[in-house]
Design a protein around this motif. Structure first.
Motif, mmCIF file in Angstrom:
data_model
loop_
_atom_site.group_PDB
_atom_site.id
_atom_site.type_symbol
_atom_site.label_atom_id
_atom_site.label_comp_id
_atom_site.label_asym_id
_atom_site.label_seq_id
_atom_site.Cartn_x
_atom_site.Cartn_y
_atom_site.Cartn_z
ATOM 1 N N PRO A 1 45.249 32.392 33.751
ATOM 2 C CA PRO A 1 45.659 31.393 32.759
ATOM 3 C C PRO A 1 44.617 30.281 32.577
ATOM 4 C CG PRO A 1 46.779 30.999 34.829
ATOM 5 C CD PRO A 1 45.973 32.272 35.010
ATOM 6 N N VAL A 2 43.516 30.347 33.314
ATOM 7 C CA VAL A 2 42.480 29.314 33.237
ATOM 8 C C VAL A 2 41.095 29.950 33.264
ATOM 9 C CG1 VAL A 2 43.887 27.570 34.421
ATOM 10 C CG2 VAL A 2 42.362 29.012 35.751
ATOM 11 N N HIS A 3 40.110 29.186 32.834
ATOM 12 C CA HIS A 3 38.702 29.562 32.972
ATOM 13 C C HIS A 3 38.374 29.254 34.433
ATOM 14 C CE1 HIS A 3 34.338 29.096 32.732
ATOM 15 N NE2 HIS A 3 34.396 29.849 31.642
ATOM 16 N N LEU A 4 38.273 30.281 35.258
ATOM 17 C CA LEU A 4 38.218 30.100 36.700
ATOM 18 C C LEU A 4 37.063 29.230 37.190
ATOM 19 C CD1 LEU A 4 39.550 30.635 39.412
ATOM 20 C CD2 LEU A 4 38.216 32.745 39.551
ATOM 21 N N LYS B 1 49.546 40.187 45.885
ATOM 22 C CA LYS B 1 49.004 38.859 46.194
ATOM 23 C C LYS B 1 47.531 38.854 45.794
ATOM 24 C CE LYS B 1 49.125 34.856 48.408
ATOM 25 N NZ LYS B 1 49.424 33.708 47.648
ATOM 26 N N CYS B 2 47.217 38.150 44.709
ATOM 27 C CA CYS B 2 45.877 38.225 44.130
ATOM 28 C C CYS B 2 44.884 37.268 44.786
ATOM 29 C CB CYS B 2 45.942 37.923 42.634
ATOM 30 S SG CYS B 2 46.969 39.098 41.734
ATOM 31 N N ARG B 3 43.656 37.759 44.889
ATOM 32 C CA ARG B 3 42.526 36.949 45.350
ATOM 33 C C ARG B 3 41.598 36.786 44.157
ATOM 34 N NH1 ARG B 3 39.083 39.382 48.592
ATOM 35 N NH2 ARG B 3 39.496 41.348 47.589
ATOM 36 N N PHE B 4 41.239 35.550 43.846
ATOM 37 C CA PHE B 4 40.390 35.288 42.691
ATOM 38 C C PHE B 4 39.041 34.712 43.081
ATOM 39 C CE2 PHE B 4 44.771 34.906 40.968
ATOM 40 C CZ PHE B 4 44.740 36.073 40.228
ATOM 41 N N TRP B 5 38.842 34.423 44.362
ATOM 42 C CA TRP B 5 37.565 33.929 44.858
ATOM 43 C C TRP B 5 37.490 34.188 46.353
ATOM 44 C CZ3 TRP B 5 41.361 30.571 43.050
ATOM 45 C CH2 TRP B 5 42.006 29.819 44.017
ATOM 46 N N TYR C 1 35.657 35.741 38.819
ATOM 47 C CA TYR C 1 35.695 35.791 37.357
ATOM 48 C C TYR C 1 34.646 34.848 36.788
ATOM 49 C CZ TYR C 1 40.222 38.153 37.603
ATOM 50 O OH TYR C 1 41.225 39.051 37.844
ATOM 51 N N ARG C 2 34.100 35.206 35.617
ATOM 52 C CA ARG C 2 33.164 34.306 34.939
ATOM 53 C C ARG C 2 33.875 33.501 33.864
ATOM 54 N NH1 ARG C 2 31.238 36.594 30.078
ATOM 55 N NH2 ARG C 2 31.657 38.802 29.927
ATOM 56 N N GLN D 1 44.957 46.724 41.880
ATOM 57 C CA GLN D 1 45.274 47.096 43.264
ATOM 58 C C GLN D 1 44.247 46.543 44.239
ATOM 59 O OE1 GLN D 1 45.621 51.367 43.249
ATOM 60 N NE2 GLN D 1 47.753 51.306 42.621
ATOM 61 N N ILE D 2 42.998 46.437 43.791
ATOM 62 C CA ILE D 2 41.928 45.953 44.662
ATOM 63 C C ILE D 2 41.971 44.432 44.784
ATOM 64 C CG2 ILE D 2 39.417 45.796 44.929
ATOM 65 C CD1 ILE D 2 39.396 48.573 43.362
ATOM 66 N N LEU D 3 42.148 43.760 43.659
ATOM 67 C CA LEU D 3 42.145 42.299 43.660
ATOM 68 C C LEU D 3 43.489 41.715 44.076
ATOM 69 C CD1 LEU D 3 40.153 41.702 40.346
ATOM 70 C CD2 LEU D 3 39.288 41.532 42.695
ATOM 71 N N CYS D 4 44.536 42.496 43.972
ATOM 72 C CA CYS D 4 45.886 42.001 44.266
ATOM 73 C C CYS D 4 46.631 42.929 45.216
ATOM 74 C CB CYS D 4 46.679 41.848 42.969
ATOM 75 S SG CYS D 4 45.904 40.820 41.731
ATOM 76 N N PRO D 5 46.103 43.131 46.420
ATOM 77 C CA PRO D 5 46.823 44.019 47.347
ATOM 78 C C PRO D 5 48.215 43.456 47.629
ATOM 79 C CG PRO D 5 45.068 42.825 48.479
ATOM 80 C CD PRO D 5 44.942 42.508 47.025
#
Length: 168
Positions: free
Chosen positions: A60-63, A120-124, A131-132, A113-117
């Protein structure tokens, strides 16, 4: 500053200058499925291997901007994410991909599946954003998927090595 998450393919199929009927939406999803299966079958008939990459969880945001703002304010970025909403919005595409994987022997790489095992998501990681912007992976984020690509495309490396060995 927040950016509205872009519509998933399901929403795009279900939108037509406003709204369409549920029956028409289902027709479009069915047409997508039939086209996808036909395309994959065509490639398989040509003895080609097919790898499909699924949708990437959209933010929902520009990370990078959100991380920078939080850092400048001395805060830890809190980024609540509704993984179930992502799964619901992409339900039609995910179902078609599972069908292709199970019935057409297609390799599927699932960034979700990889980013959110376990949802529960990991974004950094260690301060490096995956993300860019709000829905495109950075180099760091792409590296999270690297092992899946290498596993899926290992046959290609073997074929290239065999071809190189026969030319010697």
């Amino acid at each position: 500053q927040t950016a509205a998450a872009g519509p998933g393919l399901s929403e795009q199929l279900m939108a037509k200058a406003g709204t369409i009927s549920d029956a028409e939406a289902l027709q479009r999803v069915d047409a997508l499925e039939a086209s996808f299966v036909r395309t994959v079958s065509h490639f398989r008939e040509m003895a080609l291997r097919v790898t499909v990459v699924g949708p990437v969880p959209d933010l929902p945001v520009h990370l990078p901007s959100a991380m920078t703002k939080a850092l400048m304010r001395g805060h830890q970025l809190e980024l609540p994410y509704d993984f179930q909403d992502f799964m619901t919005r992409h339900e039609a595409v995910l179902r078609i991909m599972r069908l292709a994987e199970n019935e057409a022997r297609v390799d599927v790489i699932s960034p979700a599946q990889i980013l959110c095992p376990a949802g529960k998501c990991r974004f950094w990681d260690s301060g490096a954003p995956f993300y860019r912007d709000d829905d495109h992976l950075s180099e760091r984020g792409s590296n999270e998927l690297k092992s899946s690509f290498l596993r899926s495309l290992a046959w290609l490396k073997l074929g290239i090595e065999r071809e190189a060995a026969t030319r010697r």
